[in-house]
Design an enzyme around this catalytic site. Structure first.
Site, PDB file in Angstrom:
ATOM      1  N   HIS A  22       6.863  -4.850 -36.001  1.00  0.00           N
ATOM      2  CA  HIS A  22       7.601  -3.725 -35.408  1.00  0.00           C
ATOM      3  C   HIS A  22       6.914  -3.238 -34.134  1.00  0.00           C
ATOM      4  O   HIS A  22       7.556  -3.099 -33.076  1.00  0.00           O
ATOM      5  CB  HIS A  22       7.686  -2.591 -36.432  1.00  0.00           C
ATOM      6  CG  HIS A  22       8.347  -1.345 -35.913  1.00  0.00           C
ATOM      7  ND1 HIS A  22       9.669  -1.058 -36.134  1.00  0.00           N
ATOM      8  CD2 HIS A  22       7.857  -0.306 -35.170  1.00  0.00           C
ATOM      9  CE1 HIS A  22       9.977   0.084 -35.553  1.00  0.00           C
ATOM     10  NE2 HIS A  22       8.892   0.567 -34.974  1.00  0.00           N
ATOM     11  N   GLU A  23       5.626  -2.976 -34.237  1.00  0.00           N
ATOM     12  CA  GLU A  23       4.902  -2.445 -33.072  1.00  0.00           C
ATOM     13  C   GLU A  23       4.781  -3.492 -31.969  1.00  0.00           C
ATOM     14  O   GLU A  23       4.787  -3.146 -30.773  1.00  0.00           O
ATOM     15  CB  GLU A  23       3.511  -1.950 -33.483  1.00  0.00           C
ATOM     16  CG  GLU A  23       3.519  -0.825 -34.514  1.00  0.00           C
ATOM     17  CD  GLU A  23       4.305   0.404 -34.054  1.00  0.00           C
ATOM     18  OE1 GLU A  23       4.455   0.597 -32.833  1.00  0.00           O
ATOM     19  OE2 GLU A  23       4.775   1.156 -34.920  1.00  0.00           O
ATOM     20  N   HIS A  26       7.721  -3.180 -29.650  1.00  0.00           N
ATOM     21  CA  HIS A  26       7.531  -2.157 -28.619  1.00  0.00           C
ATOM     22  C   HIS A  26       6.600  -2.675 -27.514  1.00  0.00           C
ATOM     23  O   HIS A  26       6.870  -2.523 -26.319  1.00  0.00           O
ATOM     24  CB  HIS A  26       6.923  -0.891 -29.232  1.00  0.00           C
ATOM     25  CG  HIS A  26       7.836  -0.155 -30.164  1.00  0.00           C
ATOM     26  ND1 HIS A  26       9.115   0.210 -29.827  1.00  0.00           N
ATOM     27  CD2 HIS A  26       7.632   0.307 -31.433  1.00  0.00           C
ATOM     28  CE1 HIS A  26       9.672   0.866 -30.837  1.00  0.00           C
ATOM     29  NE2 HIS A  26       8.798   0.923 -31.833  1.00  0.00           N
TER      30      HIS A  26
END
Length: 453
Positions: A22-23, A26
């Site tokens: 997920h990170e 980003h």
């Protein structure tokens, strides 16, 4: 104690993988948009590991693995030199900022598809929706034991998971559905299941029982096929060919009943009394079970299934395995099916149609992670895909402090032509934090209630 440590280990493994992915979404999109990333952290609290790359981004693995974050250059947080403002997040276009925010949930969706794809290529054993004894609404609709559910309304179902996803929403809505079933001879018929007649006490965690459906389970005769050397059964004098008639006061009519009666009788700590049949004579024996992996064991094995039962088992269970292309299509279908089901339950929880008891916290997730890991790589991949999908959906909720809240701010900015005021953002962040903490507290409370049930 070992089980607790095992559950914690698999929770850390699962969340570590999903949070990192997920990170990284980003981070990856931020770097493609020219934003300088100051820190990439997996976990919160005291750093356990840290290093820097050539772009001077600090990578951190922290002590509390329940989340992570990507910190970017932003002059709303710290002063940014004029020469570096083109690398600051808040100086990028609205489209770039939105892409960076959305990248985390999008990467979770990608991870879910990839996990399901790999699962289908490896192959996963699953149970088809073959019915056991029916009662209530199901029996009134003409559904019978050994019927195989093949379609519910317009949804084709292949597993019990699919069947539940198709039954729960209309049950919550009290809406009748059509069910197509296939009997053992291959004959198909369609009937109406009157879910509109479910009572007000319906609970979605007991959907099958409320409707009168049960899962068909293979059952063997309670005849001992083998006895473990020097086990409790051997020491009590049991031998191959003995038929178990009763455990204590519980009459035994099959191996499933025997498997359930042993732990129940062992709960008192006293020796278990068995009534058996041997060569036409009834005998009574006592034995003391031993514990293995937290379960009472007496050291007996069941007989092999006969030809009829083997045929039923082949009809009830299947290994879903597909090639790369078909597997990818199946992965997208599974992602869509689970997304629709999750959004449906979430929407009904908001409107009060579904119970908030459906929320699960870290204790339940840890148990699910451990159980799926024990069942093999395919089951663990399904669990990872399901949790990754849930993280994507939750993060896209329009709640400030979540990615969806930031996207909501961006939408407002696009409509009004200017950013949300700083005061508005502070109020939103406070309300969002209260909402998230409240949801997390409720999820943990639900975990504790399940633990003691």
């Amino acid at each position: 104690m070992i089980d607790v440590l095992s559950a914690i280990f698999w929770l850390v493994v699962a969340l570590g993988l999903l949070v990192t992915f997920h990170e990284y979404g980003h981070y990856w999109v931020a770097r493609r948009c020219g934003v300088r990333v100051l820190r990439f952290s997996i976990g919160f609290g005291r750093p356990l590991l840290r290093w820097r790359n050539k772009e001077d981004t600090e990578f951190v693995v922290a002590a509390v693995p329940l989340g992570g974050y990507v910190k970017m250059l932003d002059d709303r947080e710290t002063p940014v030199p004029t020469a570096e403002r083109d690398q600051a997040f808040n100086h990028k276009s609205l489209g770039q900022r939105s892409a960076i925010v959305a990248a985390g949930p999008v990467f979770n969706l990608i991870f879910a598809v990839a996990a399901f794809w790999l699962m289908f290529m490896i192959g996963i054993a699953d149970s088809r929706p073959l019915l056991g004894p029916t009662t209530g609404l199901a029996a009134e609709a003409g559904l019978e034991e050994q019927d195989l559910i093949v379609r519910i309304d317009e949804a084709k179902v292949q597993t019990w998971t699919h069947a539940l996803l198709a039954l729960i929403p209309p049950a919550l809505d009290r809406r009748a559905v059509t069910v197509e079933v296939e009997d053992a001879g291959g004959f198909r018929q369609t009937t109406e299941l009157a879910l509109d007649r479910l009572g007000p006490d319906f609970r979605e965690d007991r959907t099958l029982e409320s409707i009168g459906l049960s899962i068909w389970r293979p059952d063997l005769p309670p005849v001992i096929d083998g006895v473990t050397d020097d086990g409790p059964a051997a020491r009590a004098g049991l031998s191959a060919g003995d038929r178990v008639l009763a455990v204590g006061d519980t009459t035994i009519d099959g191996w499933n009943a025997l498997s359930a009666a042993i732990p129940a009788a062992a709960g008192t700590g006293a020796p278990i009394e068995l009534r058996i049949e041997r060569d036409g004579r009834e005998l009574e024996v006592q034995l003391q079970p031993t514990m293995q992996d937290g379960r009472p064991i007496i050291g007996i094995t069941p007989p092999p299934p006969d030809a009829a039962l083997q045929a039923d088992m082949e009809r009830a269970f299947a290994i879903l395995r597909f090639g790369p292309l078909e597997g990818l299509g199946r992965a997208f279908n599974e992602t869509w099916r689970l997304t629709a089901g999750t959004l449906g339950i979430l929407g009904r929880m908001i409107t009060g149609q579904a119970s908030l008891a459906n929320l699960s916290g870290p204790i339940t997730i840890a148990q699910m992670a451990q159980d799926s890991a024990r069942l093999g790589i395919s089951r663990f991949l399904f669990f990872l895909g399901l949790i990754s999908l849930s993280l994507a959906i939750i993060n896209l909720l329009p709640i400030p402090v979540l990615d969806g809240g930031h996207l909501l701010y961006n939408l407002i900015e696009a409509i009004k032509g200017s950013p949300v005021s700083e005061r508005g953002q502070v109020i939103g962040q406070t309300l969002g934090l209260v909402a998230v903490v409240g949801l997390m507290s409720l999820a943990v409370f639900n975990d504790i209630v399940r633990f003691f049930q």
